[in-house]
Structures are given as C-alpha cells and as structure tokens.
Scaffold this motif. Structure first.
Motif, PDB file in Angstrom:
ATOM      1  N   LEU A  62      49.559  30.583  31.847  1.00  0.00           N
ATOM      2  CA  LEU A  62      48.626  30.616  32.927  1.00  0.00           C
ATOM      3  C   LEU A  62      48.438  31.778  33.090  1.00  0.00           C
ATOM      4  O   LEU A  62      49.085  32.899  32.680  1.00  0.00           O
ATOM      5  N   ILE A  63      47.281  32.185  33.643  1.00  0.00           N
ATOM      6  CA  ILE A  63      46.773  33.289  34.177  1.00  0.00           C
ATOM      7  C   ILE A  63      46.810  33.575  35.646  1.00  0.00           C
ATOM      8  O   ILE A  63      46.054  32.459  36.205  1.00  0.00           O
ATOM      9  N   THR A  64      47.150  34.572  36.182  1.00  0.00           N
ATOM     10  CA  THR A  64      46.870  34.732  37.721  1.00  0.00           C
ATOM     11  C   THR A  64      46.530  36.228  37.898  1.00  0.00           C
ATOM     12  O   THR A  64      46.614  37.068  37.423  1.00  0.00           O
ATOM     13  N   ASP A  65      45.200  36.165  38.629  1.00  0.00           N
ATOM     14  CA  ASP A  65      44.548  37.462  39.176  1.00  0.00           C
ATOM     15  C   ASP A  65      45.494  37.950  40.283  1.00  0.00           C
ATOM     16  O   ASP A  65      45.830  37.117  41.217  1.00  0.00           O
ATOM     17  N   THR A  66      45.783  39.171  40.092  1.00  0.00           N
ATOM     18  CA  THR A  66      46.757  39.960  41.148  1.00  0.00           C
ATOM     19  C   THR A  66      45.769  40.875  42.049  1.00  0.00           C
ATOM     20  O   THR A  66      46.340  42.222  41.840  1.00  0.00           O
ATOM     21  N   GLY A  67      44.946  40.513  42.467  1.00  0.00           N
ATOM     22  CA  GLY A  67      44.354  41.066  43.323  1.00  0.00           C
ATOM     23  C   GLY A  67      43.484  42.384  42.761  1.00  0.00           C
ATOM     24  O   GLY A  67      43.195  43.576  43.074  1.00  0.00           O
ATOM     25  N   SER A  68      42.736  41.776  41.881  1.00  0.00           N
ATOM     26  CA  SER A  68      41.880  42.804  40.974  1.00  0.00           C
ATOM     27  C   SER A  68      40.590  42.983  41.442  1.00  0.00           C
ATOM     28  O   SER A  68      40.324  42.093  42.460  1.00  0.00           O
ATOM     29  N   ARG A  69      39.818  43.924  41.348  1.00  0.00           N
ATOM     30  CA  ARG A  69      38.640  44.156  41.966  1.00  0.00           C
ATOM     31  C   ARG A  69      37.147  43.249  41.409  1.00  0.00           C
ATOM     32  O   ARG A  69      36.725  42.387  41.930  1.00  0.00           O
ATOM     33  N   SER A  70      37.490  43.125  40.009  1.00  0.00           N
ATOM     34  CA  SER A  70      36.369  42.200  39.399  1.00  0.00           C
ATOM     35  C   SER A  70      36.899  40.867  39.096  1.00  0.00           C
ATOM     36  O   SER A  70      35.831  39.979  38.508  1.00  0.00           O
TER      37      SER A  70
ATOM     38  N   LEU B 211      55.188  39.756  42.728  1.00  0.00           N
ATOM     39  CA  LEU B 211      55.727  41.068  42.747  1.00  0.00           C
ATOM     40  C   LEU B 211      54.452  41.856  42.810  1.00  0.00           C
ATOM     41  O   LEU B 211      54.149  42.772  43.564  1.00  0.00           O
ATOM     42  N   GLN B 212      53.283  41.634  41.840  1.00  0.00           N
ATOM     43  CA  GLN B 212      52.279  42.416  41.615  1.00  0.00           C
ATOM     44  C   GLN B 212      51.171  42.081  42.604  1.00  0.00           C
ATOM     45  O   GLN B 212      50.380  43.012  43.103  1.00  0.00           O
ATOM     46  N   THR B 213      51.128  41.204  43.265  1.00  0.00           N
ATOM     47  CA  THR B 213      50.425  40.634  44.476  1.00  0.00           C
ATOM     48  C   THR B 213      50.750  41.479  45.694  1.00  0.00           C
ATOM     49  O   THR B 213      49.968  42.077  46.326  1.00  0.00           O
ATOM     50  N   LYS B 214      52.179  40.883  46.116  1.00  0.00           N
ATOM     51  CA  LYS B 214      52.503  41.473  47.149  1.00  0.00           C
ATOM     52  C   LYS B 214      53.707  42.670  46.917  1.00  0.00           C
ATOM     53  O   LYS B 214      54.645  42.474  46.789  1.00  0.00           O
ATOM     54  N   LYS B 215      52.916  43.972  46.927  1.00  0.00           N
ATOM     55  CA  LYS B 215      53.623  45.073  46.506  1.00  0.00           C
ATOM     56  C   LYS B 215      54.548  45.586  47.498  1.00  0.00           C
ATOM     57  O   LYS B 215      55.461  46.511  47.548  1.00  0.00           O
ATOM     58  N   ASN B 216      54.304  44.893  48.779  1.00  0.00           N
ATOM     59  CA  ASN B 216      55.117  45.318  50.121  1.00  0.00           C
ATOM     60  C   ASN B 216      56.434  44.990  49.991  1.00  0.00           C
ATOM     61  O   ASN B 216      56.751  43.639  50.046  1.00  0.00           O
TER      62      ASN B 216
END
Ligand SMILES: [Zn+2]
Lengths: 461, 557
Positions: free
Chosen positions: B88-96, B313-318
């Motif tokens: 599976l692939i997930t976009d982790t808040g990338s610009r493009s 983790l990579q999406t919610k860095k907070n």
C-alpha cells in the motif's frame, strides 16, 4: 523504519548503562564482599553456631587459644588464659568489636569469594590464624592487673609484633557471667582498653613536650628552672607534687617536674605543640589488622595560657590510647621512627594458601638525635630515680612513669611507658592502671610482671 | 542432602545460562536477512531502489528509507507499507501528491507489481526483486531452535531448583508449586506451538525462567505469596496471548489510541480516588479479596499510546496528545508519591518521544519540565528528600534508612556465586524482601550468578527489540518493543541498583521475579510487545493460507 531504529539509540544507551551498573555491582561484590560479610550485622556469622566449624586461633608459641571441634567452639583449657585473651580472641558473640574472631570471622568461618557462606557444612573449612600474641605475657598482665581496670601493651619495636594487648576486666568466654551487663565490676568488659580507650596521659606526655623542645629550642638541654612546687602561669596555678628546687632538663624529666614542662609548652606555643603531638600520633586513630583504635587527642585550639601549660604535662583535655603510648616508646627506642604494631602473623586457609603479615614502619615522630637524648634521659631516670631491678633482673629498661589526674572521677590513673634496650627483648610497652594512684606504685609492677613472664618463658625453652 | 542441594544450586545457573545463550542464538539466527523485499524502478534515470522494510518512508530527506534526489518531491513524501493484503502507498502530506498509474490517491492505496507510482516528477515502477538482475531474492526460510528443546531445558532447570529448594526446606510446598508451574509451562508451550502454530518460543522461555525462579523462591518463604505468584503468572500468560492476538493488526490497534489513553488516565484517577496508601505510596485499589496496582496496567496502555505506524507518525508529527497523557501520568504518579514508577514512565516517555520525532528539543524540554516538577514537589514536600538521604551513604545510615541496603549487600556477598540455599538466608526476614530486595534475596539464596542471569535476560530483551526494529512488521512494533524493553530495563535497574546503593531506593519491582500479582501480569503484557515485534510471531498466517503459488513477500494484491 531505518530512522526509527536509528532513533532508538537512547534505549541502547540505557541498556548499556544497565550492564555497566551490573558490572559495577559485581566489581564491588568481588572487591568488598569479604569485608561486607565480616560485618557484625551478618546473621550467617553473628547468629549462634556461626563458629561451629570455624578455624583455630593460636598464639606465637603455638598455644591454641580457640578452635572448633564436634560442632562446638572451644577456648583454651585454663580459665585464666581464656579470660586474659578474650579481648584479643573474642567470644561466640560479636560484642567485642576489635576481637580477631570478629574481624576475621569471614576467614575463620570459611567464607570463600566464589561460594560465599554457601558451601555445605561438611566442606566448610575455616582458615586458621596465628597471632603474634604471647599468651603467657598476656595472662601475666591480667593477673598483675587483678581486679583493677587497666590495660597493658607490649610489642617488639624491631618487628612490630604485639606480644601483649591486655585489658581488664575480662570474662571467661566459656562461662560468661550472667551479670556482665549490670555488675559495675564488669564495666566495659567488652572493650579492649589497650586500643579502644583513651586516657589522660599525664607525665608520660612530657616526652612529647621534651621532644619538641629539644628540636625547637637551641640548647634546650641547658635550660634550668627553680621549682617551688607551685607557680601562676597564665593567671592560674600549675603545681608539682614537691618543690624540686633547681632542675635542669634531665632532672626535670626524672623528677617529673610539671612546672618545667609547663613553661616549655607555653614557650613553644600551641601550634608547635600541636604539630609535635600530631607527629606522635595524636588527633588520629591508629589502624592495623582491621582494628581501628580510639582517637588520641591533643587539642589546644580553645586553650588559655594556663590550659596550654597543663597540656604540656599531659593534663587539660589531652587523651591517649595505651597503644599509641607504646608506639611513642618504640619511636624513642628505635631512632625516632617506630615500627607499626600488628597482631595477626599469618592466615592459613584450608586450600593451603598463607597470608603473612606485612612489617611496616610508621612516619617519623622525632629525629634520631632527639630519640637518643630522650632514651638516655629515660635510662638515667630509671637508674637514679627508681632502680633498674624494679622491672627485671636481666633486662635493661628505660621508662617514664605518669600519674594522670582525673579530677572529680577519683584517684589518678597510673601509667608506665618505656622499652627494653636488650637486643633479645626489644620490647616497647605502656601500662595503665585506672585509679592506680601513682604510676610507680600501680603500673610498674604490671610491666615488671609481664617482663618476668617473658623471662620465665626463656628459662623453660 | 546438603551436598546434593549444593550441587543442584551450582548446576542450575549453568543450565539457565545455556538456555539464555540458546534463546538469543535462536532469536538472532531466526532474523530475516536485510535484503530487498521488492524494488522500485526509476526507468527514466535507470535507477533501482531496494525496498527493505515492511514500512518505508519515501522522500527527499536523507534519512528516508527510499531517498529520492528530486526537488519536486517533499522531504517526507509518502510511506510504502506491506500488509497482509499486499503493498500500500500513503501520501503523508506531500505538496505534489502521490499518483498510482496516473490516478491521484487519497489515503492508503494498493499498489501491485508493475504499477507506476508518481511522486513529483519521479516515476517509480514496483517490481519483484527476482525480476531485476543483480538483486538476489529474499530467502524466506526462518531458522530457530525448536520450542521443544527450549521447553525441555526449561523443565530441567525448573526441576533442579525445585528439588534443591525441596531438599533444603524439607517441605512439600516447593515441589507442589514447582510441579504446577512446570505443568503450566508445558501447556503454554503446547498451545503456542501446536494450536497457535507459533514456532518460536524464545522470549516466552526466558520470561518463564525468571517467573519460575521467583515462584520457587517465594514457595520456600511464604506459601500464600507463592500461590498469588502462581495465579498471577497464569493470568499473565493468558494476558500475553490475548495481547498477541490484539497486536496482530497494527492499524487496528492505532485506531484504539484515544480510548486506551483515556482508559489509562481513568485507571490512575481511580487509584487516586479509591487508592489506599501502602509503603508510602498511594497506588493500590482493593477489589474484594484482590488488591491491584493500576499503575502497572497503565504501563501497557502507555506503550500502546506511544507507538504508531509509520504513515501515522509521518502525517501527525505533533506529539501534543502524547505529551499531555505523559505529563498527566507522571504528575499523578508523583502526586501519589510513587516516584519510582513516575521515573519509569518519564524515561519511557523520553524513549518513545525520541523514537517518534527524533527531536532533541522535545527531550530537553521534557527534562527541564521534569526537573522543575521535581523541584516543585521538593519545595512543597521537603520531607520527600529524606527518603533518599541514605543514597550513596548507606553505611553511615546502616541502622536507619540504609538498613535494607546494607543488609542486602552483606547477604548478597554471603551468597557467593551459588548461594547459601533456598530458605537458608537471612535477608528473607527483612521487610519487602520478596519484592524490593528480591534481587539480593536471590543472590543470597540461589547465588549471584543466577541473579545476574535474570538481570541479563531483561537487558537482552532490549538488545533483541532494537535488533528487530527494522525487521518488524511496522514501526508500531519497533517503537512499542523498544519502549516496553526500555521500561523493563529501567524498572530492573531501579530495583537492582536501588538495593545495592548505586541508585536511590525507590521500591519498584523486578520484572517477573518480584512478588506482586499486578506487576507479574503487566510484565507479561509488556513482553507481548516484544514478541509481536518478531516477524515470525505472525508468520503462521502465510503458512496457513497457502493460497498463493509462491510465498515471496512481493505477492501483489
Ligand atoms: Zn616542679
């Protein structure tokens, strides 16, 4: 995920620190284990029966002072010897903290660095310990002290071997008196007074004042003084027990003129006196064979001029252990730098390894010239003031008595300190008889009895 | 008799040591080699990126698992994950954004072999490793030492210490308790291998070794406590199995985050409200005849809350939510005067926070915050400092606050390497000998060799968890295993070093060994995190579902 792993290094550091900590604990266990095990808190040693399989303790002549057989601890067959040696050997309890059976209990009971106390009883074999002690001299000392409280130290100033380290009152370890805790006669029976008590040294301290004067004041030996038995120093009187008239250094020491040495102490001043006292072992504890003695004290930091004057003759707040006094005598006998005393000659473990005592020389107490001068004066004192034969018919003894005032507490303590110049018996000694009135009357006979015991021993051999 | 007991005491640590070595050899050789599972091919630039892990970050950041030198790619662009269903692939808040076969994606999107993934201006095609020359295929053989061998050695060890204990005490209790526990281990091993098809049994063996030692040790001193230990061990093992089931799907666990955080805080609040004070700390709740220590279970909840999958983790860095839970937990424990446990949580927080964010500033801030908190507590309740006054000076306080430590040291030394024999020691008569002083009690009665082996096992758990950090099936497992392992090591360190005066005495338990039901159950729960981090734990699934012709991990959805 690589990043996650890389960031787990704190966990790794914590774990490594944990392993280092375990290593540190093991290191401590290996280096201090034997010491911890011999502490009195250890139930494996202090509980009844801990000595059931322990090794034996013998004196310098091979006399067995204590051994275990048939699951029982057995002491010397003569109650007088048992009682005289109890402070050195110890009893089944851990009450006498400086006793060999207490301090070396882990060795005696067969503590093994690898097996701890864990070996089966059949396999446990305690080490045997040979002491430098001479049980005849020890017993003679206690017999001479009799019902009086006191202590006697005799040691070889050439080798450091302690021959006598007696203390009264003692008790029979096989028939411990039931009233030992309550009867005043047994006051301090668990204490080896020779090392664990400090008393006012009285006139014997004049040797310290003399040593400082001889090295600090040029021509001190020529100083003369007119003694009128009493004089005001620093606004209060200092007294002698008689008016000695004109005395020089040698005669002041012989007559034990307080005023002469009180003046010397005041002239020298507190700093010099303190420095010399500390060179002579004051304001410190002596340590040997796991024993730490009581502290000898010379503190004139708060003293008035009169106090300083009294401190020069071993009064004021000056305190000294009998052992330290014997070490001072050894220094005078042996060129100013004493051999340090020791008690445990060898420890022979069950596996055959033998640990021998180390002979160590202490730090210098005075210059060789000073020691020789004092030696000559002490010799003169004995020859002209007492009589050489009061000590021994065969041994040549140099000595100084002392009578230490204890104020309200009662009669003064009697002291004798000195040494034999004979090469076959290079003994330094110190004897105290609590409330013995005078050193000459009370302590000298004890010293004499100890030396006589040695003479008897020589004859039978 | 005495000699037989002594011989058994000498042999027991040797068997235990052998068992420890075998377990770690087995754990080590059972690890997958770090070779590419699949590859991503950049046909434009003729580049091949090996995909090594179950969860891989893709981005311009140097520390990304797949590092792309493309200015149009974000630093942490996407995460490529492997799940039972496939890749599976997930976009982790990338610009493009991320495109699969030209289609924009949202959330987790399946990718199969031959699919084209577009990140910025880079196009990557998913390929099987074997399709690309120069890349050797991943071997999927899993090697290990059979559970039966480990179980047999464990039984040998347990029977040795049981017989040794029975000989020195002359009572039936050690035999009975040891027998029951041996039966428990056999059933556990059988269920694990035959019913659950889990072929590795290393961590369980090691934990059973310590647990069994603790049970035999308490059987000679206190029959009732031993019963409690035995029952707790049984519950702990069941809890361990439950946890392994629950942990199987990391994505499911992550969804429970909030509920578990609230649960953990509620547990602590309950301890605060209904708790009763014991040994100066208010952390016990009485439920009829049973007393539980909620803070022990909070440990498990806390690890759950802290760990997460890589895409989350990579999406919610907070870290805010986690920091709030942590601060409340540590604060409440300190308020209840349970400083040892508070310290354990704080260290665990640092471990998790750093593994999640890699941010030194968070760590420094947390340390400052904790320091201020500690100062505040000391200024409000200055008497607390007295509890630690003896630290480093126990010999001076030998008759007062250093009493326990001094006696522990003396008796540890008395035990030597092989101990004086079960129930032959004197440390047993001291207060809290079965929990706070248990390490030294074991030193005295069974020898410091065995005690050290127990401590080394705990340390070894962490070394293994760290080694498995990139090989487990998700960062959730990497983080939770390291956190659980770190927690156990810190707890062991506080217990052991507290009593031997390297650290202040805080009165925490030795994992698996100390008397304490809650602690026992919680330790087994924590062990589950480390077991779950082992790839092999769940590998039976693939074995059972032999639906696909090849077992290669590159199987597409
Ligand atoms: Zn005079």
């Amino acid at each position: 995920m690589y990043k996650t792993r890389a960031r787990s290094f704190p966990v790794l550091m914590i774990t490594l620190a944990f392993f280092v900590g375990l290593g540190w604990f093991v290191f401590n266990l290996a280096t201090h284990g034997a010491e911890w095990v011999s502490l009195p808190q250890n139930g494996h040693l202090s509980e009844n029966g801990a000595l059931e399989h322990a090794g034996s303790i013998i004196d310098r002549n091979g006399v067995v002072l204590a051994h275990s057989a048939g699951g029982k601890r057995i002491y010397h067959e003569d109650p007088a010897v048992r009682t005289a040696c109890v402070h050195v050997v110890g009893d089944n309890t851990v009450n006498i903290t400086t006793a060999v059976q207490n301090l070396y209990r882990s060795e005696l009971t067969g503590y093994h660095f690898a097996f701890g106390q864990g070996l089966p009883n059949e396999w446990k074999e305690g080490a045997s310990i040979r002491l430098t002690l001479d049980s005849n001299m020890q017993t003679a000392a206690c017999r001479a002290l009799g019902d009086r409280k006191g202590a006697a130290v005799v040691y070889n100033y050439r080798t450091g071997e302690i021959l006598c380290l007696a203390s009264t009152p003692g008790f029979d370890p096989e028939n411990k008196p039931e009233d030992i805790e309550t009867n005043e006669a047994y006051d301090g029976a668990y204490l080896n007074r020779a090392i664990s008590s400090a008393y006012p040294p009285g006139s014997t301290f004049k040797l310290v004042t003399a040593a400082e004067a001889l090295e600090s004041i040029p021509g001190a030996e020529k100083i003369t003084y007119h003694c009128e038995a009493e004089e005001d120093i620093g606004g209060a009187p200092v007294t002698c027990y008689a008016a000695f008239g004109d005395v020089d250094f040698k005669h002041a020491l012989m007559y034990s003129c307080n005023l002469y040495f009180a003046h010397l102490a005041v002239d020298l001043g507190g700093d010099k006196m303190t420095a010399r006292a500390q060179r002579c072992g004051f304001n410190a504890c002596r340590s040997f064979d796991r024993i730490t003695t009581a502290k000898s004290v010379y503190d004139v930091s708060q003293a008035s001029v009169n106090d300083l004057a009294w401190s020069g003759v071993g009064q004021y707040t000056v305190l000294e252990t009998p052992l330290n006094m014997a070490i001072r005598a050894a220094a005078i006998a042996d060129g100013g730098t004493p051999m340090m005393p020791y008690l445990v000659e060898e420890i022979r473990t069950a596996d055959g390894s033998v640990q021998k005592a180390q002979h160590t020389r202490g730090s210098s107490m005075m210059s060789p010239a000073t020691a020789d001068t004092l030696k000559e004066m002490m010799d003169y004192t004995v020859a002209n003031f007492y009589d050489k034969s009061v000590f021994s018919d065969v041994l040549d003894v140099c000595a100084k008595t002392g009578t230490a005032e204890v104020g309200e507490a009662g009669e003064p303590h009697g002291w004798i300190t000195g040494f034999c110049t004979s090469e076959e018996a290079p003994f330094a000694f110190a004897v105290i008889v609590e409330h013995g009135e005078s050193g000459y009357g009370s302590a000298v006979p004890v010293a004499s009895a100890i030396l006589k015991a040695w003479e008897e021993e020589q004859k039978t051999n | 008799m005495e000699i037989i007991a002594f011989a058994l005491r000498m042999a027991a640590p040797l068997i235990a040591g052998l068992l420890v070595i075998l377990c770690y050899v087995s754990l080590h050789s059972g690890r997958r080699e770090e070779k590419a599972l699949i590859v991503l091919q950049d046909e434009q630039h003729d580049l091949v990126y090996p995909v090594l892990y179950w969860e891989n970050s893709i981005g311009r950041s140097r520390s990304s698992d797949v590092h792309l030198e493309d200015p149009t790619v974000s630093r942490d662009h996407a995460v490529l994950l492997r799940r039972e269903a496939g890749w599976l692939i997930t976009d982790t808040g990338s610009r493009s954004g991320v495109l699969v076969n030209g289609q924009p994606t949202q959330g987790r999107t399946p990718v199969g072999v031959g699919d084209k993934i577009t990140l910025g201006s880079t196009h990557l095609v998913l390929r099987r490793t074997s399709d690309i020359s120069g890349q050797s295929a991943q071997r999927s053989t899993l090697r290990y030492i059979s559970a039966a061998v480990l179980e047999a050695l464990l039984l040998l060890y347990l029977s040795m210490i049981t017989v040794s204990a029975a000989l020195t005490t002359g009572s039936n209790t050690p035999g009975l308790m040891g027998g029951i526990f041996c039966a428990v281990t056999v059933v556990f091993c059988f269920v694990s291998v035959k019913l659950l098809h889990r072929h590795s049994f290393e961590q369980e063996t090691l934990a059973l070794l310590i647990t069994g030692t603790g049970i035999i040790l308490s059987s000679v001193h206190n029959e009732r406590q031993c019963m409690v230990q035995l029952i707790a061990a049984g519950i702990g093992i069941c809890f361990f199995c439950f946890m392994l089931w629950f942990l199987e799907v990391p994505d499911r666990v992550v969804k429970w985050h909030l509920i578990i955080s609230i649960l953990s805080l509620l547990l602590l609040a309950a301890a605060l409200i209904f708790g009763k004070v014991q040994n100066g700390a208010k952390n016990w709740i009485s439920l009829g005849p049973v007393s539980v220590q909620p803070s022990e279970f909070v440990k498990i909840c806390y690890v759950f809350v802290g760990a997460s999958t890589l895409d989350v983790l990579q999406t919610k860095k907070n870290l805010t939510e986690f920091i709030i839970v942590s601060a409340l937990t540590v604060g409440l424990l300190a308020y209840m005067s349970d400083f040892g446990t508070a310290l354990i949580f704080f260290c665990t927080f640092l471990i998790i926070a750093f593994m999640r964010s890699g941010d030194i500033r968070t760590v420094i801030l947390a340390l400052t915050g904790a320091g201020l908190g500690a100062l505040m507590i000391l200024s409000v309740k200055p008497y607390i400092a007295d509890r630690f006054a003896a630290w480093g000076h126990v010999w001076e306080y030998a008759d007062s606050s250093g009493y326990q430590q001094v006696h522990s040291l003396i008796y540890s030394a008395s035990g030597g390497l092989f101990g004086v024999g079960y129930s032959e020691g004197y440390l047993q008569y001291l207060f809290a000998s079965e929990n706070d002083l248990v390490f030294c009690l074991l030193c005295e009665e069974a020898g410091c060799l065995l005690a050290l082996i127990c401590a080394v096992i705990i340390g070894g758990f962490v070394l293994y968890a760290r080694g498995a950090a990139t090989r487990s099936r998700s960062t959730f497992y990497s983080i939770s295993a390291c956190a659980a392992g770190g927690l156990l090591v810190i707890q062991t360190a506080l217990n052991v070093f507290g009593v031997v005066d390297i650290l202040p005495l805080t009165g925490v338990t030795f994992p698996f060994l100390s008397y304490g039901g809650s602690s026992m159950v919680a330790c087994w729960g924590l062990l589950a995190f480390m077991k779950a981090a082992d790839e092999r734990t769940y590998s039976h699934y693939k074995r059972l579902k032999k639906t696909k012709p090849e077992e290669a991990p590159a199987a597409a959805a």
